[in-house]
Design a protein around this motif. Structure first.
Motif, mmCIF file in Angstrom:
data_model
loop_
_atom_site.group_PDB
_atom_site.id
_atom_site.type_symbol
_atom_site.label_atom_id
_atom_site.label_comp_id
_atom_site.label_asym_id
_atom_site.label_seq_id
_atom_site.Cartn_x
_atom_site.Cartn_y
_atom_site.Cartn_z
ATOM 1 N N LEU A 296 3.879 -2.134 2.613
ATOM 2 C CA LEU A 296 5.266 -2.471 2.955
ATOM 3 C C LEU A 296 6.186 -2.273 1.744
ATOM 4 C CD1 LEU A 296 4.636 -5.680 5.091
ATOM 5 C CD2 LEU A 296 5.280 -3.418 5.911
ATOM 6 N N PHE A 297 5.700 -2.657 0.560
ATOM 7 C CA PHE A 297 6.503 -2.451 -0.648
ATOM 8 C C PHE A 297 6.789 -0.963 -0.852
ATOM 9 C CE2 PHE A 297 4.345 -6.442 -2.565
ATOM 10 C CZ PHE A 297 5.201 -7.252 -1.838
ATOM 11 N N ALA A 298 5.766 -0.150 -0.593
ATOM 12 C CA ALA A 298 5.929 1.295 -0.771
ATOM 13 C C ALA A 298 7.007 1.815 0.181
ATOM 14 C CB ALA A 298 4.607 2.009 -0.528
ATOM 15 N N GLN A 299 7.020 1.287 1.416
ATOM 16 C CA GLN A 299 8.025 1.730 2.381
ATOM 17 C C GLN A 299 9.418 1.276 1.964
ATOM 18 O OE1 GLN A 299 6.660 1.355 6.667
ATOM 19 N NE2 GLN A 299 4.944 0.423 5.609
ATOM 20 N N ALA A 300 9.506 0.014 1.493
ATOM 21 C CA ALA A 300 10.798 -0.517 1.059
ATOM 22 C C ALA A 300 11.352 0.333 -0.082
ATOM 23 C CB ALA A 300 10.647 -1.960 0.606
ATOM 24 N N ASP A 301 10.433 0.805 -0.901
ATOM 25 C CA ASP A 301 10.807 1.608 -2.052
ATOM 26 C C ASP A 301 11.325 2.989 -1.636
ATOM 27 O OD1 ASP A 301 10.967 1.744 -4.813
ATOM 28 O OD2 ASP A 301 9.150 2.947 -4.931
ATOM 29 N N ARG B 195 6.675 -2.626 -8.000
ATOM 30 C CA ARG B 195 7.391 -1.341 -8.047
ATOM 31 C C ARG B 195 8.720 -1.390 -8.808
ATOM 32 N NH1 ARG B 195 5.363 2.634 -4.739
ATOM 33 N NH2 ARG B 195 3.412 1.915 -3.884
ATOM 34 N N TRP C 100 11.523 -2.030 7.382
ATOM 35 C CA TRP C 100 11.001 -2.143 6.008
ATOM 36 C C TRP C 100 11.774 -1.295 5.018
ATOM 37 C CZ3 TRP C 100 8.872 -6.280 6.963
ATOM 38 C CH2 TRP C 100 8.016 -6.480 8.045
ATOM 39 N N GLN D 44 1.289 -4.129 -0.114
ATOM 40 C CA GLN D 44 1.647 -2.986 -0.951
ATOM 41 C C GLN D 44 2.177 -1.827 -0.110
ATOM 42 O OE1 GLN D 44 1.949 -2.972 -4.193
ATOM 43 N NE2 GLN D 44 1.152 -5.039 -4.400
#
Lengths: 435, 481
Positions: free
Chosen positions: A287-292, B42, B26, A285
């Motif tokens: 990493l997902f937050a960073q990608a976002d 997300r 990332w 999560q």
């Protein structure tokens, strides 16, 4: 312009940042500008100006950039935490005030930091004791399998934060005294006298892997040790040997201690279907937050931290205010914002090393370099954990993460660095040098 | 010691650079693949924060809009469909919990506002929130409502298009569902034996019965092998495909003498058209079927998995071609293993109606941004010329006779010339019928082409399907120019 005036001017952008940050968060939250943001800004400015006046009176020659940089990070942390949870932000603000008080108290009561040398064994013993506290039944306990905190009543305390200062003081003092022995001769003789301390600290780091089960803390401590050792002896062979021993030890424990092994598996395969919703959820999560976040981020207050599931809000990013706060920063401010934060840390560390360079005596040099190194390593361990450079562990992002122990300990680090630099620059000025 | 301190700072510099490198990894280099991870919720959540574009009918009726809740980080939009089940299969639905279907799925990028890569970068720089574009469809709510009323809950389908432009006016499929109930009823709807989520208009595969004779007639006349006046024996039974075929028990009945093709179409004589099909042969029949759109997905703007292919199917569900063992005489009269969708049959009628030119069927006319500017127009587009215009004229005249004096007199409209063809295919071992009627009007300048079909009815094409088509044609001719 005098050093102190530069410091005062340095505080202006800090205050602007707090005010702007709070305003941005509040606008996102309620679509209107609230006078709270101005209040927060003024309150923060008040605290900083007070500290500035204090430094002006007690440490007139100290480095002018360290305090504003620390304040900048703390201010930034407050805004981020406010954005995550307003109650936590209030507590963090209180800790900030307590931290400033401790900062002043350190300067007032310690007077001459060199007296610390006299208590080095006491300090070392106390530090090791602190590190082992979380294993004491009743007050200690594991979080995510690592023993990092103790609980007394409703208060939570992370002893490693203070232990890191104690260990650095001990190492600086010990190596100042023994460095002559260690560097004598072109090739160091293999003897217990030479390798005793090295083995001892290596053993300590390994012990931490077993006892507190936290790879991050042990990298931080062992790294700081190698850094001080290198500065003291100039022997790369010690560093290489130490690193090799550490890597060997880590690999051994990664294969034989289940908790450490699990951490490594999570680190290498965060998206494995059987892990991604359970043990590797946090790093995935993060990493997902960073990608976002992308290049520019979503803006203050725009990060998605909670997910509505069946009418309830479920946390999507665990430990957003502590371990993974860097992911929230990247999410909201993007790559540029995150790189900016790293740059501020780099500047802080640079001023720490500058202080070490300017110091005249061995202990001061080693202490300043050690503190700067342990500070830098802590940033590396937690940011590296969140960005998957190394396995994710539970240390805090200095000055930014939520946590009383962290804020207090880092204010002590700041106080020590300022005291060393005051001493160094005073003599410099007296000799007519340019500062 | 100063040298070592400088070295140490160098090490820190390297370590911190590594942190920035990984952060870039990332946030930029691997961001796309992280966003595509199924564990990453997300992107879904982000969609909830974007006001999707509205979907409108051709008269401006709102078919899909948003309900807003919360504000700031808790701001959420969810979809609501004011016309309930009216356009369930065509408009479809879009819910975070249950995915999407229909136009909502096909035009998701436009509706969610992520169609333009360049503008999304600009938006990101300026902190602009994404907003979706609106779809303006060709759908006619009044005619659609009438179609559902006339189907009256009987499983079946109605597809009506403007043969000149390919604009789909009516697309009804019964049983249908209320898209607003998808979040609460999805499981039930998905397991219901009656398959309400299934779009019969585009996915249904039915035996076309005699309505297929229009295709056979086109092939017969367009190749020049026959004229409307060509005479073929209408005796029954007749050996075709090695098996006796009789006229009994379909429409009309019995044994005829020599008949012109015009008479044979009006009376829907199987033995005549079966013989014509067999004489033309598989190659010719398939050539014309393929020109009409058989054997490939319709060009309609719905998700590919919601479109069925019309054609002759083998026992393993594979499409058969002219080289396979097929009784082409029975294909020519809409039997054998031929399976067609109502959309395909509406296109057959439309191609004849439009002078032989098949237009691309389309549901969306134009896409507008929130400022009301048209960002994309889906104008009329020709798929191909199926037949010569003279052939179209001749077949039109033959189909007029079907309505004037043949099996579809129930489709007559006072003052309007209607051309059509009925179809009645036996299903369920001859216990019930698949009733069809395909038609267009007004001749000579048709503005409506239609296909109506009803599943498992005791009635025939002329008695149950044709009256429905008649009323919808009347409604559509009243509505548009």
């Amino acid at each position: 312009m005098s050093a102190r005036s530069r410091e005062l001017f340095g505080l202006i952008p800090v205050t602007l940042l707090v005010t702007a940050g709070f305003t941005a968060v509040l606008i996102t939250r309620s679509s209107q500008i609230n006078k709270v943001s101005i209040t927060y800004g003024l309150f923060f400015l008040g605290c900083c100006v007070f500290a500035h006046i204090f430094i002006r009176a007690r440490l007139p020659h100290a480095d002018p950039y360290l305090f504003p940089l620390g304040a900048l990070l703390a201010a930034f942390g407050l805004v981020m935490i406010y954005r995550i949870d307003t109650t936590l932000a209030r507590q963090q603000a209180e800790w900030f005030v307590v931290g400033l008080v401790l900062f002043c108290a350190t300067i007032v009561f310690l007077r001459d930091y060199r007296t610390l040398e006299r208590y080095r064994y006491t300090i070392a013993a106390a530090s090791i004791g602190l590190l082992l506290l979380p294993r004491v039944p009743g007050i200690g306990g594991a979080t995510n399998g690592a023993y990092l905190a103790i609980h007394i009543g409703s208060l939570q305390f992370q002893p490693a934060e203070f232990a890191k200062i104690g260990i650095v003081i001990f190492l600086a003092s010990y190596l100042r005294e023994t460095r002559d022995v260690l560097v004598r001769g072109r090739i160091p003789r293999i003897s217990l006298k030479h390798f005793g301390p090295l083995l001892l600290v290596w053993g300590l780091a390994m012990l931490m892997l077993i006892f507190i089960r936290d790879l991050g803390s042990s990298i931080m401590f062992f790294g700081a040790f190698l850094a001080i050792l290198y500065v003291a002896t100039a022997r790369l062979s010690f560093v290489v040997g130490g690193l090799a021993m550490f890597v060997l030890g880590s690999v051994f424990f990664a294969n034989h201690v289940p908790h450490v092994h699990e951490r490594v598996v999570i680190w290498l395969h965060p998206f494995r279907p059987d892990l991604v919703e359970s043990s590797s959820y946090q790093i995935a999560q993060a990493l997902f937050a960073q990608a976002d976040g992308g290049l520019f981020g979503r803006g203050f207050g725009q990060s998605l931290l909670q997910l509505p599931v069946g009418g309830k809000l479920v946390t999507i990013l665990p430990a957003a205010h502590t371990d993974t706060i860097y992911a929230v920063i990247t999410n909201e401010l993007g790559l540029f914002g995150a790189a900016g934060v790293i740059l501020v840390y780099l500047l802080f560390v640079a001023r720490g090393f500058k202080t070490a360079l300017m110091a005249h005596d061995g202990f001061s040099k080693l202490l300043a370099a050690g503190l700067a190194a342990v500070f830098a390593l802590q940033v590396f361990v937690i940011v590296g954990g969140v960005t998957r450079v190394i396995p994710l562990t539970g240390v805090t992002l200095p000055f930014v993460s939520y946590g009383g122990s962290s804020i207090l300990a880092n204010f002590v680090v700041l106080a020590l660095l300022l005291m060393i630099s005051n001493e160094a620059r005073r003599t410099h000025t007296e000799r007519g040098g340019v500062v | 010691m100063n040298k070592q301190i400088t070295h140490l700072f160098g090490v820190v510099l390297v370590l911190f650079t590594l942190l920035v490198v990984f952060t870039s990894r990332w946030t930029v280099f691997e961001a796309k693949s992280l966003q595509n991870q199924t564990a990453n919720r997300r992107p879904l959540l982000e969609q909830l924060q974007i006001p999707r574009g509205f979907i409108y009918a051709d008269d401006g009726t709102v078919l899909a809009k948003n309900v807003r809740s919360g504000h700031g980080p808790t701001l959420r939009y969810s979809r609501t469909y004011p016309t309930n089940e009216l356009f369930s299969h065509t408009v479809g639905y879009s819910f975070i919990t249950h995915g999407s279907a229909g136009l909502e799925k096909e035009y998701n990028d436009q509706l969610a506002g992520n169609a333009n890569e360049f503008s999304s970068i600009i938006d990101e720089l300026s902190g602009q929130k994404k907003v979706g574009n609106d779809l303006h469809t060709t759908l006619d709510p009044a005619a659609q409502k009438l179609a559902l009323q006339l189907l009256a809950g009987r499983p079946g389908s109605v597809v009506a298009l403007d043969p000149r432009t390919g604009a789909v006016k009516v697309m009804a499929s019964v049983p249908n569902y209320n898209p607003n109930s998808i979040p609460s009823q999805f499981k039930r709807l998905n397991t219901d034996q009656a398959a309400p989520l299934f779009n019969r208009a585009t996915q249904g595969g039915y035996p076309p019965g005699s309505s297929m004779k229009v295709v056979t007639a086109v092939a017969a006349l367009d190749t020049g092998r026959y004229t409307p006046n060509s005479v073929v024996s209408g005796k029954s039974p007749k050996i075709l495909g090695g098996v006796p075929l009789s006229n009994c028990c379909t429409e009309g009945s019995g044994n005829y003498g020599p008949l012109s093709l015009t008479e044979a179409l009006a009376k829907s004589v199987n033995t005549v058209w079966g013989e014509v099909g067999e004489k033309l042969g598989k190659k010719v029949m398939f050539r014309y079927m393929e020109r009409f759109g058989f054997d490939s997905k319709p060009k309609l703007d719905l998700p590919s998995d919601e479109l069925g292919v019309s054609g002759v199917y083998g026992s393993h569900g594979q499409l058969l071609g002219p080289s396979d063992a097929i009784d082409i005489a029975r294909v020519a009269i809409g039997q054998e293993r031929l399976r067609v969708s109502p959309l395909q049959m509406a296109e057959v009628a439309a191609a004849v109606a439009n002078g032989g030119k098949l237009m691309k069927p389309r549901l969306v006319d134009r896409i507008e941004n929130p400022d009301g500017q048209t960002v994309d127009t889906r104008g009329p587009a020709e798929v191909q010329t199926v037949m010569k215009s003279s052939t179209a004229q001749q077949v039109t005249a033959m189909m007029e006779q079907v309505v004037k004096a043949g099996t579809a007199t129930s489709a007559q409209i006072p003052g309007v010339t209607v051309a059509g063809k009925t179809g009645t295919a036996e299903v369920a071992n001859g216990t019930s019928n698949q009733a069809w009627f395909i038609a267009f009007a007004p001749v000579p300048n048709p503005r409506v082409a239609i296909a109506v079909t009803i599943e498992r009815t005791q009635g025939e094409g002329g008695t149950v399907a044709a009256p429905i088509a008649k009323q919808i044609i009347q409604q559509l001719l009243k509505g548009n120019g």
